[in-house]
Design a protein around this motif. Structure first.
Motif, short mmCIF file in Angstrom:
data_model
loop_
_atom_site.label_atom_id
_atom_site.label_comp_id
_atom_site.label_asym_id
_atom_site.label_seq_id
_atom_site.Cartn_x
_atom_site.Cartn_y
_atom_site.Cartn_z
N ASP A 1 0.82 -1.21 0.00
CA ASP A 1 0.00 0.00 0.00
C ASP A 1 0.86 1.26 0.00
N LEU A 2 2.13 1.12 0.39
CA LEU A 2 3.02 2.28 0.38
C LEU A 2 3.90 2.30 -0.86
N GLN A 3 4.06 1.13 -1.47
CA GLN A 3 5.02 0.99 -2.54
C GLN A 3 4.31 0.97 -3.90
N GLY A 4 3.07 0.59 -3.90
CA GLY A 4 2.35 0.37 -5.14
C GLY A 4 2.57 -1.06 -5.60
N GLY A 5 1.52 -1.68 -6.12
CA GLY A 5 1.64 -3.06 -6.55
C GLY A 5 0.35 -3.80 -6.33
N THR A 6 0.40 -5.12 -6.47
CA THR A 6 -0.81 -5.92 -6.38
C THR A 6 -0.65 -6.99 -5.31
N HIS A 7 -1.67 -7.10 -4.50
CA HIS A 7 -1.71 -8.11 -3.45
C HIS A 7 -2.89 -9.04 -3.76
N LEU A 8 -2.60 -10.32 -3.87
CA LEU A 8 -3.66 -11.27 -4.20
C LEU A 8 -3.77 -12.32 -3.12
N GLU A 9 -4.99 -12.72 -2.84
CA GLU A 9 -5.18 -13.83 -1.94
C GLU A 9 -5.91 -14.91 -2.74
N LEU A 10 -5.23 -16.04 -2.92
CA LEU A 10 -5.79 -17.11 -3.73
C LEU A 10 -6.30 -18.20 -2.82
N GLU A 11 -7.33 -18.89 -3.28
CA GLU A 11 -7.90 -19.95 -2.47
C GLU A 11 -7.92 -21.23 -3.30
N ILE A 12 -7.55 -22.34 -2.68
CA ILE A 12 -7.56 -23.62 -3.39
C ILE A 12 -8.83 -24.36 -3.06
N THR A 13 -9.55 -24.73 -4.10
CA THR A 13 -10.77 -25.51 -3.90
C THR A 13 -10.70 -26.73 -4.81
N LYS A 14 -11.66 -27.59 -4.71
CA LYS A 14 -11.77 -28.78 -5.57
C LYS A 14 -10.45 -29.52 -5.62
N VAL A 15 -9.89 -29.81 -4.47
CA VAL A 15 -8.64 -30.56 -4.43
C VAL A 15 -8.91 -31.99 -4.87
N ARG A 16 -8.04 -32.50 -5.74
CA ARG A 16 -8.26 -33.86 -6.24
C ARG A 16 -8.14 -34.88 -5.12
N SER A 17 -8.91 -35.93 -5.22
CA SER A 17 -8.90 -36.95 -4.17
C SER A 17 -7.50 -37.56 -4.09
N GLY A 18 -7.08 -37.90 -2.87
CA GLY A 18 -5.75 -38.47 -2.69
C GLY A 18 -4.74 -37.42 -2.29
#
Lengths: 467, 289
Positions: free
Chosen positions: A64-81
């Protein structure tokens, strides 16, 4: 109590060290023969070889002070196993590789909680970030068979792509991205044109071998000769199969530019993510906005500090001067800690720091109010100073500990933004206790030993009437 | 000065400030920021002055429940429902084409619904956990009556702040009154500060009680308040100086944050002088052990 020379020496050493670290960028510029202004080359690093000490020293600015992009990713539908944390760690590694290969060196990719990944890309806007991360997640390989797509397929795939060839429907080959171990851009040795090489694991290799052996029996130009690669719902590649491909690796050719081959390789690699990645939140801050915020905050900090110092001088006179010097030492130490330990300064963090200046003053105010009372009660200066510090201590201790409790709760349970605030406030409170109890007290003791400093008017107190 | 003697008037003043806030919270709720509601928010800066209404008209064509508000002469704040990635790209490209957008001074944030839900649960939990820990600490240092009086004063400040925020956001429809992560940070800081202030006075009461004197409990509390008055006001004034400076020059994205701190600190100072200690006296009368 007397002036404690050892404590005084300790304050001196800490203050000098703090100033050295605060001004380290200049030391570094001189040491590396750089001009004192303008952008700095390299990262200021302090290394003391015989102590095995090496530490980068600079202010770590949040996005927020430097400029740029912050992303929060979420993992769903994890394959079985695969467990969700395993999937998360694989995804972190893949995203890290992709971000680094795109040349964004100061970026951060780290796991957050069980199923989240935080990606921070300084100086990158959201559109670029999306391109780097790829819009992709799940890769599947399909074949074309005569017939019409059923509703389920149209749900799973983009209807336009699924109905590309009238009279033909896509059928899943059971080959998906999890079977691709690697994909990379390569060059066709015969034509010198860019293409993409993919490697399969053993299961993928067997399936791919059988699939291509079956496909080459159809003539070229027939959709049944084609191999369709879908990423999520979209058809990204619809290639002719020229020969059967066994042995674990395949080459996709056909009209690539260097960039599009690179893009496909990245997409194929991302297809080996063991789950689907969705964007849970994103923040993008323009570079100038960040810089403006820093300037304004520093201005506010400087302005606030000046008002506080002015107020202390006018109201508490000589002790006010002492407190102001202690306050400046306090600010220098806190800043040095931020730099030395790489605390990331965010907007909320800066606010926490500026607020802690107010709290640092409070400890001094508590001591001085007590000091005044003791002086009014007719004690000698030295005794009053000692009693002032002594009697103010329980209040300083209890109030600061309760603030630290709040910081603790914020740090361990709060969102990332709140954490930054908690850290700077906690550091500020900790240093302010040192400042009030050690620095201010020692300075006051020095004053008590100086003859010209003994006039009570200097403490804002009328001399008590002789009893 | 008899502060404890006029305690009912001070309690009444507190109620007069808190009640409208509670009514507003109960009937109107809060203006939730995207941190809590989920959604997309653009903080757009332009190279020339642009009217919010013009941007609103443009945004309406996308049908994304957009709300556009003016933020300075050359800036607007656009809030929409959660957008799909492709749609977001389209809207941004369109805005960049139709308005003199300055990307380097703009910011953008998107919060998905899952994160939003967690934050709501998290923020409430933080206040509860912090309060419990503070009660435990104060019970050890003082006793449980002091601890509970301090926490009541703390809750007073939380209600003053959230109530004013509800009124600001819903009645005055101001973007300042938005509940977002920064607001929660501010509220938690206020909690810390409020307790800080209260403890200083309680410390004085504790000290005065230890000294044998002919004063009644009520007189003792009043004396302690008066004795620490200069300190309470001076400290709050210095913090308020810093905050006013911050508020006046802070950019739109943190103006709400500094305002919340300012209100909270004023309320915290008031509650520790006029509520927390007089509460001890009320309690002592009801239960004179």
């Amino acid at each position: 109590m007397r002036v404690d020379r050892r404590l005084l020496a300790l304050i001196g050493v800490i203050a000098v060290l703090a100033l050295f670290i605060d001004g380290f960028a200049y030391v570094y510029r001189v040491a590396t023969n750089q001009p004192l202004t303008g952008p700095i080359r390299g990262v200021p690093t302090l290394s003391i070889p015989f102590l095995g000490f090496e530490q980068q020293i600079f202010v770590h600015k949040g996005l927020d002070l430097q400029g740029g992009t912050h992303l929060e990713l979420e993992i769903t539908k994890v394959r079985s196993g695969t467990s969700i944390t395993e999937a998360r760690d694989v995804a972190v590694a893949i995203i890290e590789r992709r971000v680094n290969s795109s040349g964004y060196a100061e970026s951060v990719v780290r796991p957050e909680g069980a199923n989240r990944i935080i990606v921070e890309l300084p100086g990158v806007d959201l559109e670029q970030a999306k391109q780097i991360l790829g819009k992709t997640s799940y890769l599947t390989i399909w074949k074309w068979e005569p017939g019409t797509s059923d509703a389920a397929t149209l749900q799973e795939l983009n209807p336009k792509d699924a109905q590309k060839y009238p009279g033909y429907k896509p059928v899943f080959t059971q080959i998906d991205g999890s079977m691709i171990t690697n994909a990379s851009r390569s060059t066709d040795p015969n034509t010198n044109l860019p293409d993409v090489t993919i490697s399969f694991n053993s299961k993928g290799s067997d399936l791919f071998c059988a699939f291509t052996r079956d496909r080459v029996t159809h003539p070229q130009g027939d959709p049944q000769n084609k191999l369709a690669i879908f990423i999520d719902k979209d058809l990204v590649e619809d290639a002719n199969v020229i020969s059967e491909i066994c042995g674990g690796s395949a080459i996709i050719t056909g009209g690539f530019t260097a960039a599009s081959a690179q893009a496909l390789a990245i997409q194929l690699n991302s297809g080996s993510l063991p789950g689907t990645i969705t964007l849970a939140s994103a923040t993008e801050v323009g570079a100038t906005l960040g810089a403006t915020t820093v300037k304004l905050s520093l201005l506010a900090g400087a302005f606030g500090l000046s008002i506080v110092i002015l107020f202390m001088l006018l109201y508490y006179r000589l002790p006010g001067l002492v407190a102001s010097i202690a306050l400046l030492i306090y600010a220098a130490i806190a800043l040095a800690i931020f730099k030395l330990f790489g605390v990331t300064l965010t907007l909320a963090g800066l606010a926490g720091f500026i607020l802690s200046i107010g709290m640092a003053v409070d400890a001094n105010v508590l001591i001085f109010e007590r000091l005044k009372e003791e002086l009014r009660a007719g004690r000698t200066l030295g005794a009053a100073m000692e009693a002032g510090v002594h009697r103010a201590w329980p209040a300083i201790r209890d109030s600061n500990i309760s603030t630290l409790i709040t910081c603790f709760v914020l740090y361990f349970f709060g969102a990332p933004l709140i954490k930054g605030f908690a850290i700077t406030l906690a550091i500020g409170v900790g240093v302010s206790m040192f400042s009030a109890i050690v620095t201010t007290q020692q300075f006051l003791q020095i004053l008590a030993g100086l003859r010209p400093a003994r006039r009570l008017a200097l403490y804002g107190v009328q001399a008590p009437k002789a009893a | 000065m008899n502060i404890v003697g006029r305690r009912n008037w001070y309690f009444l003043l507190s109620l007069a400030i808190i009640l409208p806030g509670i009514v507003s919270m109960a009937f109107l709720g809060f203006r939730l920021g995207i941190d809590f509601a989920g959604g997309d928010q653009y903080n757009l800066a332009f190279t020339q002055p642009v009217q919010a209404s013009a941007v609103q008209k443009e945004m309406d064509t996308f049908n994304v429940e957009a709300i556009v508000q003016q933020a300075g002469p050359d800036g607007v704040l656009v809030t929409t429902k959660p957008l799909a990635s492709a749609q977001e790209t389209t809207i941004r490209a369109d805005l960049a084409k139709k308005f003199p957008l300055d990307p380097s001074r703009s910011s953008y944030a998107q919060v998905g619904p899952t994160i939003a839900r967690e934050l709501v649960v998290g923020a409430g939990g933080l206040v509860v956990i912090a309060s419990i820990l503070i009660v435990i600490y104060l019970s050890i240092r003082f006793n449980y009556k002091f601890a509970i009086a301090a926490v009541l004063a703390l809750l007073h400040d939380v209600f003053v702040l959230t109530g004013i925020w509800s009124i600001l956001g819903k009645v005055f429809n101001s973007p300042l009154g938005e509940i977002n992560t920064l607001f929660v940070t501010a509220a938690l800081t206020v909690i810390g500060f409020s307790v800080h202030d209260t403890i200083v006075i309680f410390d004085r009461i504790r000290e005065n009680l230890r000294q044998a004197s002919r004063l009644t409990f009520e007189q003792n509390v009043n004396l302690s308040i008066i004795q620490s008055l200069a300190r309470s006001l001076n400290t709050s004034m210095t913090v308020i100086f810093v905050l006013v400076a911050l508020f006046l020059i802070s950019p739109t994205n943190i103006k709400g944050f500094t305002l919340a701190l300012l209100i909270g600190i004023v309320s915290g100072t008031y509650s520790s002088i006029f509520n927390a200690s007089p509460l001890l006296v009320v309690w002592r009368r009801l239960d004179p052990r």
